[in-house]
Design a protein around this motif. Structure first.
Motif, PDB file in Angstrom:
ATOM      1  N   GLN A  23       0.865  -1.175   0.000  1.00 41.15           N
ATOM      2  CA  GLN A  23       0.000   0.000   0.000  1.00 41.15           C
ATOM      3  C   GLN A  23       0.910   1.236   0.000  1.00 41.15           C
ATOM      4  OE1 GLN A  23      -3.134   1.366   3.209  1.00 41.15           O
ATOM      5  NE2 GLN A  23      -4.049  -0.071   1.756  1.00 41.15           N
ATOM      6  N   LEU A  24       0.928   1.910  -1.138  1.00 36.32           N
ATOM      7  CA  LEU A  24       1.776   3.093  -1.262  1.00 36.32           C
ATOM      8  C   LEU A  24       1.153   4.300  -0.581  1.00 36.32           C
ATOM      9  CD1 LEU A  24       2.929   2.832  -4.990  1.00 36.32           C
ATOM     10  CD2 LEU A  24       3.938   1.792  -2.953  1.00 36.32           C
ATOM     11  N   MET A  25      -0.177   4.379  -0.644  1.00 36.41           N
ATOM     12  CA  MET A  25      -0.856   5.556  -0.095  1.00 36.41           C
ATOM     13  C   MET A  25      -2.289   5.195   0.271  1.00 36.41           C
ATOM     14  SD  MET A  25      -2.154   8.698   0.128  1.00 36.41           S
ATOM     15  CE  MET A  25      -3.255   8.583  -1.260  1.00 36.41           C
ATOM     16  N   HIS A  26      -2.718   5.665   1.433  1.00 32.18           N
ATOM     17  CA  HIS A  26      -4.122   5.533   1.835  1.00 32.18           C
ATOM     18  C   HIS A  26      -4.503   6.736   2.675  1.00 32.18           C
ATOM     19  CE1 HIS A  26      -7.963   4.047   3.104  1.00 32.18           C
ATOM     20  NE2 HIS A  26      -7.614   4.134   4.374  1.00 32.18           N
ATOM     21  N   ASP A  27      -5.524   7.449   2.221  1.00 34.79           N
ATOM     22  CA  ASP A  27      -6.038   8.606   2.953  1.00 34.79           C
ATOM     23  C   ASP A  27      -7.506   8.359   3.281  1.00 34.79           C
ATOM     24  OD1 ASP A  27      -6.714  10.999   4.063  1.00 34.79           O
ATOM     25  OD2 ASP A  27      -6.528  12.178   2.228  1.00 34.79           O
ATOM     26  N   PRO A  28      -7.842   8.064   4.539  1.00 35.74           N
ATOM     27  CA  PRO A  28      -9.239   7.768   4.885  1.00 35.74           C
ATOM     28  C   PRO A  28     -10.174   8.943   4.715  1.00 35.74           C
ATOM     29  CG  PRO A  28      -7.881   7.969   6.868  1.00 35.74           C
ATOM     30  CD  PRO A  28      -6.947   7.999   5.708  1.00 35.74           C
ATOM     31  N   GLN A  29      -9.632  10.176   4.750  1.00 35.18           N
ATOM     32  CA  GLN A  29     -10.498  11.347   4.632  1.00 35.18           C
ATOM     33  C   GLN A  29     -10.951  11.579   3.200  1.00 35.18           C
ATOM     34  OE1 GLN A  29     -11.750  13.103   7.187  1.00 35.18           O
ATOM     35  NE2 GLN A  29     -10.733  11.637   8.529  1.00 35.18           N
ATOM     36  N   THR A  30     -10.057  11.411   2.236  1.00 37.33           N
ATOM     37  CA  THR A  30     -10.439  11.613   0.831  1.00 37.33           C
ATOM     38  C   THR A  30     -10.827  10.320   0.151  1.00 37.33           C
ATOM     39  OG1 THR A  30      -8.131  11.396   0.124  1.00 37.33           O
ATOM     40  CG2 THR A  30      -8.918  13.614   0.620  1.00 37.33           C
ATOM     41  N   ASP A  31     -10.709   9.187   0.862  1.00 40.16           N
ATOM     42  CA  ASP A  31     -11.089   7.873   0.329  1.00 40.16           C
ATOM     43  C   ASP A  31     -10.212   7.491  -0.857  1.00 40.16           C
ATOM     44  OD1 ASP A  31     -12.531   5.533   0.342  1.00 40.16           O
ATOM     45  OD2 ASP A  31     -14.099   6.283  -0.985  1.00 40.16           O
ATOM     46  N   LEU A  32      -8.932   7.817  -0.794  1.00 42.63           N
ATOM     47  CA  LEU A  32      -8.000   7.504  -1.872  1.00 42.63           C
ATOM     48  C   LEU A  32      -6.995   6.462  -1.398  1.00 42.63           C
ATOM     49  CD1 LEU A  32      -6.726   8.045  -4.687  1.00 42.63           C
ATOM     50  CD2 LEU A  32      -5.371   9.837  -3.586  1.00 42.63           C
ATOM     51  N   ILE A  61       5.654   5.824 -10.367  1.00 42.54           N
ATOM     52  CA  ILE A  61       4.514   6.605  -9.875  1.00 42.54           C
ATOM     53  C   ILE A  61       5.007   7.919  -9.300  1.00 42.54           C
ATOM     54  CG2 ILE A  61       4.544   5.509  -7.596  1.00 42.54           C
ATOM     55  CD1 ILE A  61       1.471   5.771  -7.620  1.00 42.54           C
ATOM     56  N   GLU A  62       4.227   8.969  -9.492  1.00 39.67           N
ATOM     57  CA  GLU A  62       4.540  10.279  -8.927  1.00 39.67           C
ATOM     58  C   GLU A  62       3.251  10.929  -8.432  1.00 39.67           C
ATOM     59  OE1 GLU A  62       6.220  14.709 -10.180  1.00 39.67           O
ATOM     60  OE2 GLU A  62       5.946  13.158 -11.695  1.00 39.67           O
ATOM     61  N   LEU A  63       3.323  11.581  -7.261  1.00 41.25           N
ATOM     62  CA  LEU A  63       2.208  12.344  -6.721  1.00 41.25           C
ATOM     63  C   LEU A  63       2.480  13.826  -6.894  1.00 41.25           C
ATOM     64  CD1 LEU A  63       1.543  10.557  -3.307  1.00 41.25           C
ATOM     65  CD2 LEU A  63       0.588  10.013  -5.535  1.00 41.25           C
ATOM     66  N   GLY A  64       1.463  14.602  -7.255  1.00 40.95           N
ATOM     67  CA  GLY A  64       1.573  16.045  -7.343  1.00 40.95           C
ATOM     68  C   GLY A  64       0.456  16.722  -6.569  1.00 40.95           C
ATOM     69  N   ASN A  65       0.746  17.860  -5.951  1.00 47.72           N
ATOM     70  CA  ASN A  65      -0.213  18.581  -5.105  1.00 47.72           C
ATOM     71  C   ASN A  65      -0.728  17.690  -3.980  1.00 47.72           C
ATOM     72  OD1 ASN A  65      -0.090  21.037  -6.426  1.00 47.72           O
ATOM     73  ND2 ASN A  65      -1.735  20.527  -7.846  1.00 47.72           N
ATOM     74  N   GLU A  66       0.154  16.805  -3.508  1.00 50.81           N
ATOM     75  CA  GLU A  66      -0.280  15.832  -2.498  1.00 50.81           C
ATOM     76  C   GLU A  66      -0.560  16.469  -1.146  1.00 50.81           C
ATOM     77  OE1 GLU A  66       4.169  16.001  -2.511  1.00 50.81           O
ATOM     78  OE2 GLU A  66       2.568  15.981  -3.964  1.00 50.81           O
ATOM     79  N   GLN A  67      -0.189  17.738  -0.972  1.00 46.99           N
ATOM     80  CA  GLN A  67      -0.504  18.406   0.295  1.00 46.99           C
ATOM     81  C   GLN A  67      -2.010  18.546   0.492  1.00 46.99           C
ATOM     82  OE1 GLN A  67       0.771  19.899  -2.333  1.00 46.99           O
ATOM     83  NE2 GLN A  67      -0.398  21.765  -2.774  1.00 46.99           N
ATOM     84  N   ILE A  74       3.544   3.486   2.187  1.00 44.33           N
ATOM     85  CA  ILE A  74       4.970   3.623   1.908  1.00 44.33           C
ATOM     86  C   ILE A  74       5.320   5.064   1.550  1.00 44.33           C
ATOM     87  CG2 ILE A  74       6.810   2.945   0.312  1.00 44.33           C
ATOM     88  CD1 ILE A  74       6.207   0.736   2.219  1.00 44.33           C
ATOM     89  N   ILE A  75       4.525   5.694   0.669  1.00 45.37           N
ATOM     90  CA  ILE A  75       4.738   7.101   0.320  1.00 45.37           C
ATOM     91  C   ILE A  75       3.864   8.011   1.178  1.00 45.37           C
ATOM     92  CG2 ILE A  75       4.589   8.814  -1.527  1.00 45.37           C
ATOM     93  CD1 ILE A  75       5.004   6.627  -3.553  1.00 45.37           C
ATOM     94  N   GLY A  76       2.627   7.601   1.411  1.00 45.98           N
ATOM     95  CA  GLY A  76       1.657   8.466   2.090  1.00 45.98           C
ATOM     96  C   GLY A  76       2.069   8.922   3.462  1.00 45.98           C
ATOM     97  N   GLN A  77       2.858   8.110   4.180  1.00 45.19           N
ATOM     98  CA  GLN A  77       3.269   8.478   5.539  1.00 45.19           C
ATOM     99  C   GLN A  77       4.139   9.735   5.569  1.00 45.19           C
ATOM    100  OE1 GLN A  77       6.302   5.743   7.253  1.00 45.19           O
ATOM    101  NE2 GLN A  77       6.300   4.766   5.238  1.00 45.19           N
ATOM    102  N   PHE A  78       4.736  10.100   4.414  1.00 47.82           N
ATOM    103  CA  PHE A  78       5.633  11.260   4.370  1.00 47.82           C
ATOM    104  C   PHE A  78       4.943  12.536   3.904  1.00 47.82           C
ATOM    105  CE2 PHE A  78       8.533   7.624   3.885  1.00 47.82           C
ATOM    106  CZ  PHE A  78       9.422   7.892   4.916  1.00 47.82           C
TER     107      PHE A  78
END
Length: 881
Positions: free
Chosen positions: A669-678, A783-789, A798-802
């Motif tokens: 699991q690279l990223m999980h955000d329970p608030q945005t359901d992503l 994979i790359e995330l943009g505007n992830e703030q 793995i990525i989301g924690q940062f």
């Protein structure tokens, strides 16, 4: 303030355990006492504890106290180092300002507020000096709610260690004889885990009189070590009920305050016309559908012979099982239909409810037995999206005032909408938690609302009431209780009531006059918790507690903005006057310190200065670096072999970089955000080349992007959106609710798929094809995330924690010719320390070599958890458990 002085870093009130957070196990719980005095269904609980720091230096200690969801904190203080820190309850914004001011002035300060959501967790984080001792006192109050025929008082215990002096005492006194009394074994972390068929053989029960009981649970240290090696962890529960008849209940009156409990023993329920509206959208995948099916099978087979029912399943479309209402004898046919349901499509909440209300309105046999049970696990993603418009449409369609009972399944459900749907349509609502046997929770909710014993219940009183809770109820359910409270116009000590309603046998008319009741407890010497032992003082607090809860419920369901503000101000006024921590107030702990504050200047470390001194590892040309690597957002990405990740963080000039050398077919699991359901998951594949350790290199070969009902799966050969598959080689441009997807071919071997969300967040998945001449090559994905703030602070992976983690460079040392950075991180998940080494690594996104802080095994201590923690068993898994 010196480092050995007492200070509080934070005070939070968040979910329902008494626990000391794990650190280096240098803090010891010396004692833990819980006393509860339950008088006439009003429970007041005092939690006291003592913690010792056995180390020579100061240490940060966290104490969590989980409370029942319905409880209000009403008092708190703690003592340490010869000082007492008292609390005050303030309006939330005022409390936050005072907390910030106190901490800025170097004073010990704490802050606690009740979460707006259905959680209730009291957390105290204190820095305790070496060899010092901390004691705390917490008081909370609640009126017990009767469910499934019993009142349940739950105490959550998890000190994280055996406690030498542990005591739990519960005193009960009622107006009626106690006929049922049970103390189940301590079990699980939720009341739903309690096994009510067994008894806690370590609890001692005394029955001085028929209407009283005293329960003692005093496990010795030896008993704790024998049964709970790491300390007690679970729920201590006391369940009881009183003698009942077909009567008007219990009416208590004192000096103009009254409270009326009503739970008659009605012989038979009213036959019901029940419509189940069940979410079967794509998000019900991952075990939710299996849990729903298991619950529905039990529910359908539990229908009474004179009940009628039907089932609507909805996603992108609304589907009826039968064109007309079915008989209870058709339950097995319905079970087969439930078995056939599949999770696919979007979530059209408005269409399902409006259609269902119109359908049942035309087919209900009477107004008494009609009801709808609605279950969803997500948000509206098709049709009408706006919650307020959905609410208005549903209320307009409900012309016959059919009760709507709603279930929010899992943390991704739109709890606010689901709650308002019930409150605006004469129903009640529940959250179904995915980590605690959801099938049993769904069944339990159904049993609470499925047996309507009385319909249209109205309470009338002989004296005028100035303020009070609701007096008209749509239904009275088997095993429940209706409570009415208020303030009378004149300060009387007597009152007469008349209750009317409709049962299966016809009209009901019950009358009652208030008796003279002495509320003084015979256990007062053992449980000295009440300042006001007189009846008036207790009834007044019971009235305020229930009135606040009633006003809060009204505010949730109220459509008019001005009226909501009036309700808010009334709740705020009562909360402050009677010292209750509610959703509008906070508890602040503040105490001036006798010593002046010592302020140390910030230590500034220049990474560029240190890295340029390292001749062995020259950095890239500064102009090139800043041109490519200082965007407005802090980019995060990963890929290449032995999937290599590079993360740019605010506060560090150079990014951090690390590898995750997973096994073939493992899914991370690279990223999980329970608030945005992503959620973003990636599967690992094995290559043909060997790395320096003689092992086959690994790559990311599959990526899944999950958002609300969107299921996007990418491999090196195909792009799959829901059930449709597309080729990377063809132009791809799709717009779905909340998301736009399109491809761009950079070169003949590199193609990028961009996933752009309405919020501005962007995820790019890049496919790399190996050259045909390279026989050891393998196709892979980056994979790359943009505007992830834009993602929430609860993001993990793995990525989301940062994404919102703050990492600063504490100091730099040299080791075997390498620069070693001593790094410290801070986020909502905790604080961590680790080491990084300045190395040259290839940025997997831009395919260029840059300097970065390489996190080896020591560096991975900055992670929230080891990489293997983020392994999941399915590409569509949205949770780690």
């Amino acid at each position: 303030m010196s480092r050995t002085d007492m200070w509080i870093t934070a005070f939070l009130l968040l979910l329902p355990t008494i626990t000391v957070a794990e650190s280096e196990k240098i803090e010891e719980f010396k004692f833990l006492h819980v006393i509860t005095d339950i008088r006439y269904r009003f429970a007041k609980t005092l939690v006291t504890g003592g913690i010792s720091n056995t180390a020579d230096s100061s240490t940060e200690v966290a104490v969590d106290v989980k409370l029942p969801n319905s409880a209000f904190i009403s008092g708190f203080f703690f003592k340490s180092n010869g000082l007492q820190y008292n609390s005050s309850i303030l309006e939330k914004e005022t409390a936050e300002k005072q907390y910030k001011t106190s901490t800025a002035q170097g004073k010990a300060a704490g802050h606690v507020s009740k979460s707006v959501h259905e959680t209730n967790k009291f957390r105290l984080i204190v820095n305790v000096p070496g060899k010092a001792y901390l004691t705390f006192n917490l008081t909370y109050e609640e009126v017990l709610q009767r469910r499934d025929g019993v009142y349940t008082h739950s105490i959550y215990i998890d000190p994280g260690q055996p406690v030498p002096d542990m005591k739990i005492d519960v005193a009960i006194q009622d107006t009626r004889d106690i006929t049922t009394l049970k103390v189940p074994p301590i079990s699980g972390n939720s009341i739903t885990d309690v096994d009510i068929t067994e008894n806690n053989n370590m609890a001692v029960i005394q029955r001085p009189t028929p209407n009283s009981a005293y329960i003692r649970f005093h496990p010795t240290l030896e008993q704790q070590l024998t049964r709970w090696a790491e300390g007690i962890s679970g729920v201590f529960s006391v369940m009881y009920d009183v003698d009942r008849g077909f009567d008007a209940g219990d009416l208590l009156v004192s000096n103009g305050y009254f409270i009326h409990f009503f739970a008659p023993a009605v012989p038979n329920p009213i036959p019901k016309d029940i419509l189940f509206i069940l979410d079967t959208s794509t998000s019900m995948y991952n075990g939710k559908m299996d849990q729903l099916k298991a619950a529905m099978k039990v529910i359908l087979r539990d229908l009474r012979a004179d009940d009628k029912f039907n089932i609507i399943s909805f996603s992108s479309r609304v589907r009826y099982w039968q064109s007309d209402m079915a008989e209870a004898k058709d339950a097995e046919l319905a079970v087969k239909h439930i078995d056939s349901l599949k999770s696919a499509g979007w979530t059209n909440i408005k269409e399902s409810l409006v259609s269902g209300l119109e359908y049942l309105s035309e087919r209900q046999r009477s107004s008494e037995g009609a009801l709808i049970i609605f279950l969803t696990d997500g948000r509206a993603t098709l049709g009408e999206h706006a919650p307020n418009t959905i609410l208005q449409n549903v209320r307009s369609a409900n012309k016959k005032d059919i009760p709507l009972y709603t279930l929010a399944f899992g943390k991704d459900a739109d709890w606010d909408l689901v709650k308002k749907l019930a409150l605006q349509n004469f129903g009640i609502t529940r959250r179904i938690y995915t980590d605690g046997d959801p099938a049993r929770q769904i069944q339990s909710f159904y049993h609470q609302v499925s047996s309507v014993m009385l319909h249209g219940v109205t309470f009338r009183y002989s004296d005028a009431i100035t303020t009070g809770t609701q007096r008209n109820f749509t239904n009275f359910f088997e095993g429940s209780e209706l409570i009415v409270t208020g303030v009378l116009e004149s300060p009387t000590y007597s009152l007469t009531t008349n209750i009317t309603g409709t049962s299966v046998s016809g009209p009901v008319n019950l009358k009652l006059s208030s008796p003279n009741v002495d509320l003084k407890s015979q256990f007062e010497a053992l449980t000295p918790l009440y300042d006001d032992s007189n009846m008036e003082g207790m009834l007044r607090r019971m009235y305020v507690y229930l009135y606040i809860r009633d006003l809060l419920a009204q505010r949730v369901g109220e459509m008019d903005r001005n009226r909501r503000e009036v309700l808010k101000q009334e709740v705020l006024k009562l909360s402050l006057e009677y010292r209750f921590v509610t959703t509008l107030t906070s508890l602040v702990v503040s105490q001036g310190h006798p010593y002046p504050r010592t302020t140390l200047p910030d230590l500034v470390l220049d990474e560029d200065l240190y890295s340029f001194k390292e001749v062995v590892l020259p950095t890239p040309e500064p102009k090139r670096y800043y041109s490519y690597y200082r965007p407005k957002y802090n980019r995060r990405g990963g890929g290449g072999w032995d999937p290599h990740f590079m993360v740019f963080l605010e506060g560090l000039t150079y990014p951090i970089c690390f590898e995750v050398q997973g096994e073939e077919k493992e899914i991370y699991q690279l990223m999980h955000d329970p608030q945005t359901d992503l959620t973003v998951n990636a599967r690992i594949g094995k290559g043909k080349m060997l790395n320096l350790q003689g092992e086959y290199v690994t790559y990311m070969v599959e990526v899944a992007v999950l958002f609300n009902d969107l299921h996007l799966l990418l491999t090196c050969s195909n792009i799959t959106l829901e059930e449709d598959s597309y080729s990377w080689d063809n132009d791809f441009n799709k717009t779905v609710p909340g998301v736009r997807l399109f491809t761009k071919q950079d070169t003949g071997r590199i193609t990028k798929l961009s996933v752009v969300f309405d919020s501005g967040l962007q995820i790019d998945i890049v496919r790399h094809l190996h050259q045909a001449s390279n026989t050891l090559g393998r196709d892979f994905l980056n994979i790359e995330l943009g505007n992830e703030q834009l993602l929430s602070e609860e993001s993990d992976g793995i990525i989301g924690q940062f994404i919102h983690k703050k990492i600063r460079l504490h100091k730099i040392t040299f080791w075997k010719g390498h620069l070693v950075g001593h790094l410290r991180s801070r986020s909502v998940h905790g604080r961590h320390e680790g080491k990084g080494y300045i190395k040259h690594r290839r940025d997997p996104v831009w395919n260029e070599t840059v300097s970065c802080w390489w996190l080896g095994e020591k560096g991975k201590e900055l992670f929230n958890a080891p990489p293997e923690y983020y392994v999941v068993d399915d590409m569509y898994r949205t949770t780690l458990y």
